[in-house]
Design a protein around this motif. Structure first.
Motif, mmCIF file in Angstrom:
data_model
loop_
_atom_site.group_PDB
_atom_site.id
_atom_site.type_symbol
_atom_site.label_atom_id
_atom_site.label_comp_id
_atom_site.label_asym_id
_atom_site.label_seq_id
_atom_site.Cartn_x
_atom_site.Cartn_y
_atom_site.Cartn_z
ATOM 1 N N ARG A 524 0.829 -1.196 0.000
ATOM 2 C CA ARG A 524 0.000 0.000 0.000
ATOM 3 C C ARG A 524 0.871 1.256 0.000
ATOM 4 N N LYS A 525 2.100 1.130 0.437
ATOM 5 C CA LYS A 525 3.029 2.265 0.386
ATOM 6 C C LYS A 525 3.199 2.765 -1.044
ATOM 7 N N LYS A 653 2.952 8.540 2.596
ATOM 8 C CA LYS A 653 3.320 7.133 2.739
ATOM 9 C C LYS A 653 4.840 6.956 2.734
ATOM 10 N N GLN A 694 -4.113 2.133 7.529
ATOM 11 C CA GLN A 694 -4.120 2.899 6.286
ATOM 12 C C GLN A 694 -5.509 3.494 6.062
ATOM 13 N N CYS A 723 2.887 5.784 12.650
ATOM 14 C CA CYS A 723 1.797 6.639 12.173
ATOM 15 C C CYS A 723 2.174 8.115 12.221
ATOM 16 N N ILE A 728 -0.573 9.537 9.827
ATOM 17 C CA ILE A 728 -1.755 8.683 9.946
ATOM 18 C C ILE A 728 -2.345 8.866 11.339
#
Length: 849
Positions: A524-525, A653, A694, A723, A728
């Motif tokens: 997902r990065k 990210k 995420q 985070c 995040i």
């Protein structure tokens, strides 16, 4: 706009650890808003780099001045590393040499300049400079003096950027990665010999195309029948890569020693070589050309380049895949009904109102596997398991999940059945995993896998051992088989965790989280995913080049729990009970001569030092594994050939604001690597928090079950740091000294002011009120009941130590019941969290998610 990294006497791979900065990044970074891929058209620019001079250079030889030269690398524009000439014996070398590149404006173009001191035997790297070309003003010549070190060492370089006359090219991007158009170069090669000399030995062509996926191919001049025939070859390369097709004719002569000895030597000689510029081959046209190789040797080439027009096989985007979105729609209907009953609501919730609940299981070997069964059983008894949308595990918890998801209806059934089955397997002896017959099976499997072109690592051996531990038989199931368990939303969505690491870089400094689900595997990065069925196949520039069968899930289990593969000697010692003496019957003795024992704090790429006394042929294979295999799950990198987008630094990210972090070095990030090195997520954070925090998954409640002994709150503190670095939302973890010394059964952390911050319920593995109560509010009465509850999870003599892979039946039951009880005993807290999450969900809906 520009910056530099100045590193003295360090190899390029160590740049991120040297304490210097690459980019002057903005700290007010914002997301680009990319969730899906899109097409962008960008122009080309011509970049001229003139290496002028250096000053006050101190070489590595104390008796003479430096013999300096400079290497230039710009891998996003050229596969070739250029270099200046050597200036002998000078502290102030002057070159005035010019190098030219054509760059594409869609990617992050970062030029690496490395100053060397040439020696007779080897060249020593003095300093590296990493220069970001992005943002240069076209048409304006710029001279830059790089301060190399504190003692007034300097390097003067002149840059000039101008717009190219070439038409702009369209690329596919998700804001982090860029996919160029890819060419397939198909050719046939045939040798023409104009020489009257009688040839001896065997001949072969070595054909290479720098920058291509295949790199170099070796093709014999003659077929098995001895006839000269055209032999086909294929390369895959970027359409805009400035490269050349190199052809070498090589002769190999085998010399027999003493005329009768079985020993022999091979001598190879290059008879000639020639090149064909890639840019001279127009796409879509068949070209016939004769390439002179020298010495009256030529070769006929029939080539055709075609642009690959099919869609990308790598999904670029940060959104959830369509299958996961469909699952959520169905699962939320199940969760709505369960929440209505649990919270005694008047009516069922709409999909948007249903809180997203994720349950996490930490690592901890068989202790984690057993405890996770108990925790899930506790949720089922409270009728809250149907409220869970995501189940995620790491290391030992993945062993539990993989067994459960073999049954497509597991969460709809009483978990006592799977728990009883697990008890039977775990209570058995594991010595059979290392029998002669089993070892033969392992290496037959691994050899077959390697012969098929797959990469084989130490974790594959561990995966086969885990297969025996968990199943006592061969398990043919694959991760994609678990699609049946989520198609109707009947079970939570499983997410398995691993991290991608880099050799010689610790997991604390660099670890990229990789998620495995029944439908996709990806990062997902980077916003890069492939179908689970295609994992471990070969990709280039986003296209599937060579399909391999999906690996059996046992190999994934070995990867997900590779902390044990890093300490496989300790596993042998614990299971067999007599070290590695069982190998003596097979003809070898393997002795560990490394005193490093704690797997979690070891380098995940490092094997223990071994002293091996060779024996029979089977153990020769075993010896090879011990000596040469890394402990990471080495696999083909499906992001290979993709480049970083010019604006990737704007994504939170990436941790680019820390100039020494590897994220700030685009030429060193994973898309530029050939392989992935996937290891147990415990080498980074021993719980899969990064996969559920995420924003794409929009999780409202995280129920964290921690099964590690030491530092029961470490996973929370590491996640908070993770985070914070990426912007995040995550609640602040505040603990006191009493919490650290005597943890409670549960903790709840939340940010009352930010509804986007998930509520975290954390359950350490402790035996507190369970000693007195056999069920919430029901005290133990008999001596047998009190004895059953009076045990210590931790301790020197505990049966639950991480390297114990067999539990007595009573010890297994104790741990399951304890884990279940700790959930049941905190029913009110779970319901309170669900009620709070429901209100916060409605608030998010009002203010706009």
């Amino acid at each position: 706009m520009f910056s530099q990294v100045l590193l003295g006497r360090l190899p390029p791979r160590m740049l991120p650890l040297a304490g210097a900065a690459l980019l002057l990044q903005r700290k007010d970074r914002k997301e680009t808003g990319f969730y899906h891929w899109r097409r962008e058209k960008h122009p080309y620019y011509n970049l001229t780099v003139k290496i002028l001079r250096a000053r006050n250079i101190k070489g590595t030889d104390l008796l003479s001045k430096a013999d300096c030269y400079v290497e230039l690398s710009l891998p996003t524009a050229s596969p070739i590393t250029y270099r200046t000439r050597v200036i002998d014996n000078s502290s102030d070398p002057e070159w005035n040499e010019t190098f030219r590149y054509r760059i594409h404006n869609a990617v992050k173009n970062t030029l690496e300049l490395t100053l060397f001191d040439e020696d007779v035997l080897v060249s020593d790297e003095l300093t590296s400079v990493v220069f970001d070309v992005t943002g240069m003003v076209p048409g304006r010549r710029m001279k830059n003096t790089f301060k190399l070190r504190e003692d007034k060492e300097e390097l003067d370089v002149e840059f000039f950027l101008e717009k190219s006359s070439d038409a702009p090219t369209e690329v596919i991007t998700n804001g982090a990665l860029v996919a160029y158009p890819c060419l397939s170069l198909n050719g046939i090669i045939n040798k023409k010999d104009k020489s009257n000399l009688k040839e001896q030995g065997s001949h072969q062509f070595k054909i290479s195309l720098p920058g291509s996926y295949e790199k170099k191919l070796c093709i014999p001049c003659k077929t098995d029948s001895g006839q000269n025939r055209g032999i086909p070859f294929v390369f895959h390369v970027g359409k805009d890569m400035c490269s050349e097709l190199d052809v070498e004719l090589e002769q190999t002569i085998t010399v027999i020693q003493d005329g009768v000895s079985p020993d022999f030597e091979k001598h190879s000689t290059v008879l000639g070589s020639g090149t064909v510029p890639l840019q001279s081959l127009p796409p879509g046209k068949e070209i016939e050309t004769t390439v002179p190789l020298g010495k009256e040797q030529t070769v006929d080439l029939h080539v055709k380049t075609e642009q690959m027009t099919k869609d990308l096989d790598v999904r670029l985007g940060f959104d959830l895949c369509k299958e996961e979105r469909k699952f959520l729609n169905k699962r939320k209907q199940v969760a709505s009904g369960a929440l209505k009953k649990a919270l005694k609501l008047r009516e069922e919730l709409s999909d948007e109102e249903v809180p997203v609940v994720a349950v996490l299981g930490s690592g901890g070997g068989m202790r984690a596997l057993t405890s996770f069964y108990g925790s899930l059983f506790g949720l089922q008894q409270l009728n809250l398991l149907d409220c869970v949308l995501y189940l995620s595990g790491i290391s030992g918890s993945t062993w539990c999940l993989s067994s459960l998801y073999q049954d497509p209806e597991w969460s709809c059934k009483d978990l006592r059945g799977p728990i009883s089955n697990a008890r039977e397997k775990i209570s058995r002896s594991k010595v059979g995993a290392f029998s002669s017959e089993r070892l033969k099976y392992y290496f037959q499997e691994l050899n077959a896998m390697e012969n098929s072109g797959r990469k084989v690592s130490f974790t594959d051996l561990w995966g086969l051992i885990i297969e025996y531990f968990l199943q006592q038989k061969e398990d043919q199931s694959k991760l994609s088989d678990q699609q049946e368990a989520v198609k109707q939303g009947q079970n939570p969505y499983p997410i398995y965790a691993a991290v991608n690491v880099r050799p010689n870089v610790s997991g604390e400094d660099f670890a990229e989280w990789c998620e495995f689900t029944p439908y996709e595997v990806g990062f997902r990065k980077y916003g890069a995913f492939v179908r689970t069925e295609d994992f471990d196949s070969e990709f280039f520039m986003g296209r599937l080049i060579k399909k391999h069968p999906e690996p059996r899930i046992c190999y994934l289990l070995g990867m997900w729990g590779s902390a044990f593969a890093a300490s496989l000697d300790d596993v042998f010692l614990k299971v067999v009970g007599s070290g590695l003496s069982f190998l003596e019957s097979l003809g070898d003795v393997v002795k560990v001569i490394d005193d490093c024992r704690r797997a979690h704090f070891r380098d995940p790429m490092r094997l223990k030092t071994r002293l091996i006394i060779p024996g029979g042929p089977l153990l020769q294979i075993f010896q090879d594994f011990f000596k040469s295999r890394v402990t990471a799950g080495e696999t083909f990198n499906f992001m290979q050939g993709l480049y970083l987008h010019r604006d990737y630094v704007s994504l939170n990210k990436f941790v680019v604001w820390k100039g020494t972090h590897l994220d700030a070095f685009p030429n060193m990030l994973t898309p530029m690597e050939e392989n992935l090195y996937l290891v147990d997520g415990g080498f980074s954070i021993n719980s899969p928090f990064p996969l559920v925090v995420q924003p794409e998954r929009d999780v409202d409640i995280i129920v964290s079950f921690n099964y590690s002994w030491e530092a029961p709150f470490e996973v929370l503190q590491l996640t908070q740091k993770y985070c914070k670095e990426r912007g995040i939302p995550f609640p602040q973890i505040i603990l006191n000294e009493e919490d650290e010394e005597n943890p409670k059964e549960y903790y709840m952390f939340m940010d009352a002011d930010n509804p986007r911050t998930p509520i975290v319920l954390h359950f350490p593995l402790i035996n507190d009120t369970f000693r007195k109560y056999k069920a919430p509010g029901i005290e133990r009465e008999t001596e047998e009941e009190r004895f059953f509850g009076d045990f210590t999870v931790e301790g020197k003599d505990s049966p639950y130590r991480t390297l114990n892979f067999s539990f007595e039946s009573q010890d297994f039951d104790r741990l399951v019941e304890l884990s279940s009880y700790n959930v049941l005993n905190n029913r009110d807290t779970l319901l309170k969290a669900l009620s709070l999450a429901l209100k916060r969900r409605k608030l998010k809906k009002m203010i706009g998610n």
